[in-house]
Design a protein around this motif. Structure first.
Motif, mmCIF file in Angstrom:
data_model
loop_
_atom_site.group_PDB
_atom_site.id
_atom_site.type_symbol
_atom_site.label_atom_id
_atom_site.label_comp_id
_atom_site.label_asym_id
_atom_site.label_seq_id
_atom_site.Cartn_x
_atom_site.Cartn_y
_atom_site.Cartn_z
ATOM 1 N N ASP A 1 -6.736 -1.558 -5.125
ATOM 2 C CA ASP A 1 -7.561 -0.438 -4.676
ATOM 3 C C ASP A 1 -6.861 0.847 -5.057
ATOM 4 O O ASP A 1 -5.631 0.877 -5.213
ATOM 5 C CB ASP A 1 -7.796 -0.515 -3.157
ATOM 6 C CG ASP A 1 -8.983 0.306 -2.701
ATOM 7 O OD1 ASP A 1 -9.254 0.317 -1.480
ATOM 8 O OD2 ASP A 1 -9.665 0.929 -3.542
ATOM 9 N N LYS A 2 -7.644 1.880 -5.205
ATOM 10 C CA LYS A 2 -7.083 3.160 -5.623
ATOM 11 C C LYS A 2 -7.745 4.260 -4.821
ATOM 12 O O LYS A 2 -8.968 4.269 -4.653
ATOM 13 C CB LYS A 2 -7.334 3.369 -7.117
ATOM 14 C CG LYS A 2 -6.581 4.508 -7.748
ATOM 15 C CD LYS A 2 -6.767 4.479 -9.273
ATOM 16 C CE LYS A 2 -5.985 5.589 -9.940
ATOM 17 N NZ LYS A 2 -6.154 5.551 -11.420
ATOM 18 N N TYR B 1 0.858 -1.183 0.000
ATOM 19 C CA TYR B 1 0.000 0.000 0.000
ATOM 20 C C TYR B 1 0.897 1.238 0.000
ATOM 21 O O TYR B 1 1.935 1.243 0.645
ATOM 22 C CB TYR B 1 -0.867 0.042 1.262
ATOM 23 C CG TYR B 1 -1.551 -1.253 1.637
ATOM 24 C CD1 TYR B 1 -0.838 -2.262 2.281
ATOM 25 C CD2 TYR B 1 -2.892 -1.460 1.382
ATOM 26 C CE1 TYR B 1 -1.453 -3.450 2.643
ATOM 27 C CE2 TYR B 1 -3.525 -2.651 1.746
ATOM 28 C CZ TYR B 1 -2.787 -3.633 2.373
ATOM 29 O OH TYR B 1 -3.402 -4.807 2.738
ATOM 30 N N TRP B 2 0.462 2.286 -0.672
ATOM 31 C CA TRP B 2 1.167 3.553 -0.656
ATOM 32 C C TRP B 2 0.279 4.615 -0.020
ATOM 33 O O TRP B 2 -0.923 4.711 -0.332
ATOM 34 C CB TRP B 2 1.543 3.989 -2.069
ATOM 35 C CG TRP B 2 2.653 3.191 -2.680
ATOM 36 C CD1 TRP B 2 2.560 2.120 -3.522
ATOM 37 C CD2 TRP B 2 4.065 3.419 -2.501
ATOM 38 N NE1 TRP B 2 3.812 1.671 -3.878
ATOM 39 C CE2 TRP B 2 4.753 2.452 -3.274
ATOM 40 C CE3 TRP B 2 4.820 4.361 -1.787
ATOM 41 C CZ2 TRP B 2 6.154 2.394 -3.338
ATOM 42 C CZ3 TRP B 2 6.195 4.294 -1.856
ATOM 43 C CH2 TRP B 2 6.853 3.320 -2.618
ATOM 44 N N TYR B 3 0.907 5.417 0.852
ATOM 45 C CA TYR B 3 0.209 6.506 1.521
ATOM 46 C C TYR B 3 1.054 7.771 1.400
ATOM 47 O O TYR B 3 2.272 7.722 1.344
ATOM 48 C CB TYR B 3 0.001 6.208 3.008
ATOM 49 C CG TYR B 3 -0.975 5.092 3.297
ATOM 50 C CD1 TYR B 3 -0.561 3.755 3.268
ATOM 51 C CD2 TYR B 3 -2.306 5.355 3.607
ATOM 52 C CE1 TYR B 3 -1.446 2.728 3.531
ATOM 53 C CE2 TYR B 3 -3.203 4.325 3.872
ATOM 54 C CZ TYR B 3 -2.758 3.020 3.836
ATOM 55 O OH TYR B 3 -3.638 2.000 4.107
ATOM 56 N N GLN B 4 0.374 8.904 1.409
ATOM 57 C CA GLN B 4 1.028 10.210 1.398
ATOM 58 C C GLN B 4 0.647 10.929 2.688
ATOM 59 O O GLN B 4 -0.526 10.951 3.079
ATOM 60 C CB GLN B 4 0.543 11.025 0.192
ATOM 61 C CG GLN B 4 1.113 12.422 0.093
ATOM 62 C CD GLN B 4 0.386 13.253 -0.971
ATOM 63 O OE1 GLN B 4 -0.816 13.457 -0.883
ATOM 64 N NE2 GLN B 4 1.112 13.698 -1.975
ATOM 65 N N PHE C 1 0.852 10.264 -11.146
ATOM 66 C CA PHE C 1 1.540 9.199 -10.408
ATOM 67 C C PHE C 1 1.090 7.843 -10.947
ATOM 68 O O PHE C 1 -0.067 7.647 -11.319
ATOM 69 C CB PHE C 1 1.212 9.257 -8.921
ATOM 70 C CG PHE C 1 1.677 10.482 -8.184
ATOM 71 C CD1 PHE C 1 2.309 11.520 -8.825
ATOM 72 C CD2 PHE C 1 1.496 10.562 -6.813
ATOM 73 C CE1 PHE C 1 2.737 12.646 -8.131
ATOM 74 C CE2 PHE C 1 1.913 11.680 -6.098
ATOM 75 C CZ PHE C 1 2.524 12.719 -6.761
ATOM 76 N N SER C 2 2.004 6.910 -10.946
ATOM 77 C CA SER C 2 1.658 5.531 -11.285
ATOM 78 C C SER C 2 2.471 4.616 -10.391
ATOM 79 O O SER C 2 3.467 5.033 -9.802
ATOM 80 C CB SER C 2 1.940 5.234 -12.756
ATOM 81 O OG SER C 2 3.330 5.315 -13.017
ATOM 82 N N ILE D 1 -2.738 4.063 -3.265
ATOM 83 C CA ILE D 1 -2.964 2.920 -4.132
ATOM 84 C C ILE D 1 -2.443 1.662 -3.457
ATOM 85 O O ILE D 1 -1.586 1.744 -2.587
ATOM 86 C CB ILE D 1 -2.286 3.147 -5.498
ATOM 87 C CG1 ILE D 1 -2.791 2.178 -6.566
ATOM 88 C CG2 ILE D 1 -0.761 3.078 -5.367
ATOM 89 C CD1 ILE D 1 -2.359 2.573 -7.992
ATOM 90 N N SER D 2 -2.971 0.506 -3.866
ATOM 91 C CA SER D 2 -2.495 -0.749 -3.298
ATOM 92 C C SER D 2 -2.433 -1.830 -4.375
ATOM 93 O O SER D 2 -3.131 -1.749 -5.402
ATOM 94 C CB SER D 2 -3.387 -1.218 -2.147
ATOM 95 O OG SER D 2 -4.709 -1.464 -2.601
#
Lengths: 112, 118
Positions: free
Chosen positions: B56-57, B33-36, B64-65, B47-48
């Motif tokens: 999931d988005k 998972y990515w978090y800001q 961003f990708s 995004i995950s």
């Protein structure tokens, strides 16, 4: 949209006392909750989690309470130590929805 | 125990440049998972990926990708960087897309990449 929030942004506690950090969530469909601790310059560190079929769970010096009726979550830290100073976040998710929704953090300061 | 590894820890870029952030999950974890996280804010889901497929988005800009590779590491590619992209970017990993037959699996976070846009 749905959100998770905390009642208090800051909390100062005397060393050795117990700390209670509260969290209100708004998504009634949320069924899994996690408390994270974030120290300066580090990522959120997993503390304890609880599923919606429970109302209490205990770990080492920490207890999480879940009240689904009023959609409230709390983290109790026993005998707080200087190393407990950090920002604490609650986070929620819904089964099948992987993303975590975080609440506004509470900064816990331990007074020597 | 092995944790989530992110690189680089710090990155300085100028506006309109590109950046690539890398994440190596905890061994055996198949979900990233990515978090800001902006200054003084809570982490926001981007995004995950589960088993190399986007699962999931969230509020991820079109600039961003991301992808997850066969060894389960993930990369977040950011283009046309803007001043507002300055933030901490965290990667987290878990097992089984966050849920397995034994129940929910918590996400474990790395220490993040601090991205500064000049």
């Amino acid at each position: 949209g749905e959100s998770v929030g905390l009642h208090l942004p800051t909390l100062s506690v005397q060393e050795g006392d117990n700390s209670i950090i509260n969290c209100a969530y708004s998504n009634s469909a949320s069924d899994y909750f996690i408390w994270y601790k974030q120290e300066s310059g580090k990522g959120p560190q997993f503390i304890i989690d609880i599923r919606s079929n429970m109302d209490k769970r205990q770990g080492q010096r920490v207890t999480v309470l879940l009240n689904k009726t009023v959609k409230h979550l709390s983290l109790q830290i026993a005998a707080t130590q200087p190393g407990d100073s950090a920002v604490y976040f609650c986070a929620e998710t819904v089964f099948g929805n992987e993303k975590l929704t975080f609440g506004t953090g509470t900064r816990l300061t331990i007074i020597p | 125990a092995a944790g989530v590894i992110q690189s680089p820890r710090h990155l300085i870029k100028e506006k309109r440049e590109t950046a690539t952030l890398k994440c190596y999950p905890i061994p055996r974890h198949d979900t990233v998972y990515w978090y800001q996280q902006g200054p003084g804010q809570d982490p926001q889901f981007l995004i995950s990926f589960y088993e190399k497929m986007q699962s999931d988005k969230g509020s991820i800009p079109d600039r961003f990708s991301a992808q997850q590779f066969s060894d389960y590491h993930s990369e977040l590619n950011m283009s046309s960087l803007e001043l507002g992209d300055s933030a901490l970017y965290f990667c987290a990993s878990s097992l089984g897309g966050g849920y397995t037959p034994i129940g929910n699996q918590p996400q474990h976070f790395g220490d993040g990449t601090r991205l500064s846009i000049l």
